[in-house]
Structure formats: structure tokens, C-alpha cells
Design a protein around this motif. Structure first.
Motif, PDB file in Angstrom:
ATOM      1  N   ALA A  23    -162.279 -74.115  19.620  1.00  0.00           N
ATOM      2  CA  ALA A  23    -161.890 -75.312  20.374  1.00  0.00           C
ATOM      3  C   ALA A  23    -161.615 -74.991  21.837  1.00  0.00           C
ATOM      4  N   ASN A  24    -161.219 -73.746  22.115  1.00  0.00           N
ATOM      5  CA  ASN A  24    -160.855 -73.369  23.486  1.00  0.00           C
ATOM      6  C   ASN A  24    -161.862 -72.428  24.126  1.00  0.00           C
ATOM      7  N   ASP A  25    -163.083 -72.391  23.578  1.00  0.00           N
ATOM      8  CA  ASP A  25    -164.037 -71.399  24.075  1.00  0.00           C
ATOM      9  C   ASP A  25    -164.633 -71.757  25.427  1.00  0.00           C
ATOM     10  N   ASN A  26    -164.313 -72.939  25.984  1.00  0.00           N
ATOM     11  CA  ASN A  26    -164.785 -73.275  27.325  1.00  0.00           C
ATOM     12  C   ASN A  26    -163.678 -73.129  28.366  1.00  0.00           C
ATOM     13  N   ARG A  27    -162.564 -72.492  27.987  1.00  0.00           N
ATOM     14  CA  ARG A  27    -161.447 -72.312  28.906  1.00  0.00           C
ATOM     15  C   ARG A  27    -161.320 -70.841  29.287  1.00  0.00           C
ATOM     16  N   ARG A  28    -160.798 -70.604  30.503  1.00  0.00           N
ATOM     17  CA  ARG A  28    -160.673 -69.233  30.991  1.00  0.00           C
ATOM     18  C   ARG A  28    -159.380 -68.577  30.507  1.00  0.00           C
ATOM     19  N   HIS A  29    -158.300 -69.338  30.450  1.00  0.00           N
ATOM     20  CA  HIS A  29    -156.997 -68.798  30.066  1.00  0.00           C
ATOM     21  C   HIS A  29    -156.689 -69.203  28.630  1.00  0.00           C
ATOM     22  N   VAL A  30    -156.877 -68.252  27.719  1.00  0.00           N
ATOM     23  CA  VAL A  30    -156.753 -68.569  26.295  1.00  0.00           C
ATOM     24  C   VAL A  30    -155.754 -67.646  25.588  1.00  0.00           C
ATOM     25  N   ALA A  31    -155.447 -66.506  26.185  1.00  0.00           N
ATOM     26  CA  ALA A  31    -154.601 -65.526  25.500  1.00  0.00           C
ATOM     27  C   ALA A  31    -153.262 -66.126  25.099  1.00  0.00           C
ATOM     28  N   ALA A  85    -156.898 -59.053  16.192  1.00  0.00           N
ATOM     29  CA  ALA A  85    -158.218 -58.455  16.011  1.00  0.00           C
ATOM     30  C   ALA A  85    -159.322 -59.509  16.066  1.00  0.00           C
ATOM     31  N   ILE A  86    -159.094 -60.639  15.435  1.00  0.00           N
ATOM     32  CA  ILE A  86    -160.094 -61.715  15.450  1.00  0.00           C
ATOM     33  C   ILE A  86    -160.286 -62.236  16.866  1.00  0.00           C
ATOM     34  N   ALA A  87    -159.178 -62.432  17.597  1.00  0.00           N
ATOM     35  CA  ALA A  87    -159.274 -62.944  18.966  1.00  0.00           C
ATOM     36  C   ALA A  87    -160.042 -61.977  19.862  1.00  0.00           C
ATOM     37  N   GLU A  88    -159.737 -60.683  19.764  1.00  0.00           N
ATOM     38  CA  GLU A  88    -160.436 -59.704  20.598  1.00  0.00           C
ATOM     39  C   GLU A  88    -161.899 -59.591  20.206  1.00  0.00           C
ATOM     40  N   ASP A  89    -162.188 -59.771  18.915  1.00  0.00           N
ATOM     41  CA  ASP A  89    -163.574 -59.754  18.460  1.00  0.00           C
ATOM     42  C   ASP A  89    -164.358 -60.917  19.056  1.00  0.00           C
ATOM     43  N   ARG A  90    -163.667 -62.012  19.342  1.00  0.00           N
ATOM     44  CA  ARG A  90    -164.312 -63.186  19.951  1.00  0.00           C
ATOM     45  C   ARG A  90    -164.293 -63.141  21.477  1.00  0.00           C
ATOM     46  N   GLY A  91    -163.898 -61.999  22.038  1.00  0.00           N
ATOM     47  CA  GLY A  91    -163.977 -61.827  23.486  1.00  0.00           C
ATOM     48  C   GLY A  91    -162.737 -62.216  24.259  1.00  0.00           C
TER      49      GLY A  91
END
Length: 471
Positions: A158-166, A435-441
């Protein structure tokens, strides 16, 4: 090596020769000294430090490290106190606590991993708050692990078009992977251990609901303010890089019925007052517990059989995280045996200063100290054995803790669950989500960067909780 092999052989032989009346609780904590806690502390420190200091070594050899610490307790204990005492503790820990614990965790992990949320939502502060709120509710129904594995992937998409997601993932860990699981034994491993010790299924929901509501509500409000700031600062939202063609829905929907079956089995096992089915080396297995565990295994197998391969592929399902948790907890549940025995020895035992620190001059437990002591250890060690340690420090009698010492049990429960969010290693789903988040970039904060977030956001809220509920 030859000496170690003889000791292990004696242990195996002891399982067959052990009298039926033996019990792990028969270990006299007064006969031990604090050095018997070294394997437990060493294992937990290894879990905390080695992934940071030697990540490659840990990734390939964590099972061997765990086994080494387990043997560091078991072999000397068998040599000094005899194979009978050692095997009694081993079997009781396995049959009474470890096996039911791992079966429930595996069932939630597998069944949740068989549900894929399809469709492409567009991340906004309000949508993200709703996903986190739904996750907080689901965490107490399907476990923090199950809810985290179900929702982290759609939240990232849902947030893959945003720059600040961490920060979105950080608050997901705070709320869904930890705080949301504070209301039922299904929610978080510490509470399930309490359930196995005799705490009523709905006890935590009745006694720490206000604290949980306050914490989750405050975190959602803080998150909305931060997310709104970054959302507005990014300006015009760029086109979403993922396609919008799939309609919102779920793949593997039959697994929702299996999740309902998990809830029903755990509830049933808590309400049934069935007798003993059989005993193994003095460890009694009740009919209710046996039915629950066999039912959970059956639901796990059914989920694996009926879930299409493409659903597991879309979820990137693998057994790696579950295998790691199973191996680590095998060592934890074994090395914690002497620690619990020494804590049960009370103020006169080897861990007398720890017991005294959470006990007032009148001999009564101090809820605020229990909240922070259990929480501090849950932040850096694993919150499940931490709960068990302080549960036993407070007396270990579920009936007493649920009634006259209800505030103390509430403090232990809240501290163990809430403060597991203080670090990446405080609760198993934390590392899995990272781990999942880092795997998704997504570039996640470092170990200490994450602690800066938790120290700034969580610690002030815990101080407020202390003054309102645990003074």
C-alpha cells in the motif's frame, strides 16, 4: 567428549528408569547456586549479540550455539544430581511447556501464511492507521506472529509509492507485533505460557484492557501525526509502481476457518476439566491439552494440504523463521529450569536480591517494579521465558496471582508483552517483520536506531501507564 557422551547416554537411560512420581518442581532451588543460571543467560545473550556481532556465523550455526548452551546445563546437572533429576526436568519442560507452545506457534504461522491479501491499496495516513488498528485487534485473536505475517505485506504494498516508509514498519512492530497481542493467550507467547500455568483465558482481557487501549490508542495518534507530516512533505504522490488490476480480496480464504478452529481448540482446552491422559517421567498430560495439541497439528496439516502453492509463493512462505524459533526455544526452555527453581526458592535462594528488588518491606510484591523488571528483560531477552521467570518469582500460583495479586500479574503480563517492542530482539515477530521489509527494499533503522524510536515514543507511554495503573 567421551565424558559428555556417557552423560548423554545416562540421560536417555534415565527417561526409561525415572520413577513416575518425579517432577521438575522437585528440584530444590536452595541446593543450587547462581552459576547454574549462566547457560540461560549465555543463550539469551547469544541471541541478542551474535546476530549483530557475527551475523554470518549466527545464521549458519545458531542451532549449534543453542545446543552447546543446553548441554552446558544438562551435562553437569546430570553428573552432579543424577540422570533421573536431569531427565525429569528435560521431559517436564518438553511435555508440559515447550511442545504445546511450539505447536500453537507453528499452527498460527502456517495458517496465517496460507492467506494472501490481494489487491493494491494506496497508502495514506488514514488508511495506514486503519490497517494498524485492524492488526491490533487481530493480534489478540490470531497471535502477533499471525497478524504480522498476514498484514505486513499488504501494508508495504500500500505504501510502495512513498519515499518515507520505515516509520510505518516501526509502528507496525510497536502495535501489531507487540501491544495488540496483550489481551488473550493466543496473542503473545508469554500469555500462552501463563495459560498453560493455569491463568484463565479471558483474565488478561479483563485486567489489562485499559492499559492496552491507552497504549494502542496513543501509538495510533502519534503515528498519524508523523505519517501525516511525511505524507504532506512528499508533495504530489507519484504514480503507483504496482498494478491496480487485482480486486481487493483474499486468497486461501479457507484458512480463516482454520484460524477459527485454533481459537476454538484453545478455548475448549481451557474450559474442559478432563483428567490425566498419561504421564511421561512424572509430567502429566491432560486429555484437554492432548486434544488441543492434536487438533492444532491436524489444522496445520490441513492448511498445508489445501493452500495453493501460488498463495505460499506470493507470501514468500518458508519454514526458516519457524525452524529458528523452534531451535532457540528448545534451548531456552531447557536452560531456564534451574533459574525457575532458584527463583522459587524466594528471598533465601540464590536469586534472593532479585526477589527482594520486586518485593516491598512488608513482603508484598511491588507491581511497578514487576512491570519494569519484566519489561526491561523482555526488551533484550525473549519475553516468553521472561514472563515465566517473574510469574514464578511472584509465587507461581495462578489462583493467587489472579485474585489477591491481580495487579502484580497484570504488571508482569503488560511488561512482558508491551516492552517486547523496545528492541528488534524483544519478540519473535519483530525480526520477521524487519526481514520482510528489508527484503522489499525498505531501509530499516539499525538496532540502535530502532531503540531511538522506541525510547522516544514508547518509554514515555510506559511511564504514564506505571503511574496510572501500577503505582
Amino acid at each position: 567428549m567421551q565424558l559428555c557422551r556417557r552423560a548423554v547416554a545416562c540421560l536417555l537411560k534415565g527417561i526409561l528408569l525415572l520413577p513416575a512420581t518425579s517432577h521438575a518442581g522437585d528440584i530444590d532451588g536452595h541446593a543450587l547456586n547462581a552459576w547454574w543460571g549462566v547457560p540461560f543467560a549465555g543463550l539469551l545473550l547469544s541471541i541478542a549479540a551474535l546476530p549483530l556481532l557475527a551475523p554470518t556465523f549466527w545464521h549458519h550455526h545458531y542451532g549449534k550455539v543453542t545446543a552447546a548452551w543446553a548441554l552446558a546445563f544438562l551435562v553437569p546437572f546430570a553428573m552432579i544430581f543424577g540422570a533421573g533429576a536431569a531427565t525429569t526436568g528435560l521431559v517436564h519442560a518438553a511435555v508440559g511447556e515447550y511442545i504445546p507452545f511450539i505447536i500453537l506457534l507453528a499452527a498460527l504461522f502456517v495458517i496465517a501464511g496460507g492467506i494472501f491479501v490481494r489487491g493494491n491499496l494506496h497508502g495514506s495516513p488514514w488508511l495506514n492507521v486503519r490497517i494498524l488498528g485492524i492488526g491490533a485487534v487481530l493480534a489478540s485473536v490470531m497471535g502477533t506472529t499471525g497478524a504480522s505475517m498476514l498484514l505486513i505485506r499488504p501494508l508495504i504494498r500500500a505504501n510502495d509509492n512513498r519515499r518515507h516508509v520505515a516509520h510505518v514498519v516501526v509502528f507496525f512492530i510497536f502495535i501489531v507485533s507487540n501491544a495488540g497481542g496483550a489481551l488473550t493467550p493466543l496473542g503473545d507467547p508469554p500469555l500462552f505460557l501463563g495459560f498453560l500455568q493455569g491463568v484463565d483465558f479471558f483474565w488478561t482481557a479483563r485486567h489489562i484492557f485499559p492499559e492496552t487501549l491507552f497504549l494502542v490508542g496513543a501509538l495510533l495518534a502519534v503515528f498519524y501525526a508523523i505519517d501525516w507530516y511525511w505524507y504532506r512533505r512528499e508533495g504530489v504522490v507519484q504514480p503507483d509502481p504496482t498494478p491496480d488490476t487485482p480486486a481487493f480480496g483474499f486468497e486461501g480464504r479457507a484458512n480463516f476457518l482454520l484460524l477459527a478452529g485454533v481459537v476454538a481448540l484453545v478455548l475448549l482446552s481451557g474450559f474442559l476439566k478432563a483428567g490425566v491422559a498419561f504421564s511421561v517421567a512424572g509430567a502429566q498430560v491432560s486429555w484437554a491439552g492432548l486434544m488441543r495439541d492434536l487438533g492444532l497439528v491436524a489444522l496445520t496439516v490441513i492448511s498445508l494440504r489445501i493452500t495453493p502453492d501460488e498463495v505460499h509463493a506470493q507470501n514468500r512462505f518458508s519454514w526458516g523463521p519457524m525452524a529458528e524459533v523452534a531451535k532457540l526455544f528448545a534451548g531456552i526452555f531447557l536452560t531456564i529450569i534451574p533459574v525457575i527453581a532458584m527463583l522459587r526458592a524466594g528471598v533465601q535462594g540464590p536469586f534472593g536480591p532479585i526477589v527482594a528488588a520486586v518485593t516491598g518491606p512488608d513482603g508484598q510484591p511491588l507491581p511497578a517494579m514487576y512491570f519494569w523488571a519484566s519489561g526491561a528483560l523482555s526488551s533484550f531477552l525473549d519475553n516468553a521465558p521472561t514472563y515465566l521467570v517473574f510469574f514464578n518469582t511472584a509465587g507461581g500460583d495462578a489462583n493467587v496471582l489472579m485474585t489477591s495479586l491481580a495487579t502484580t500479574l497484570a504488571a508482569i503480563s503488560a511488561g512482558s508483552v508491551f516492552m517486547g517492542a523496545n528492541t528488534y530482539i524483544g519478540n519473535a515477530p519483530n525480526l520477521m517483520v524487519r526481514a520482510i521489509a528489508e527484503d522489499r527494499g525498505i531501509r530499516m533503522p539499525s538496532f540502535f536506531g530502532y531503540m531511538a524510536w522506541s525510547g522516544t515514543v514508547l518509554i514515555p507511554l510506559f511511564i504514564v501507564i506505571t503511574f496510572i495503573w501500577f503505582r
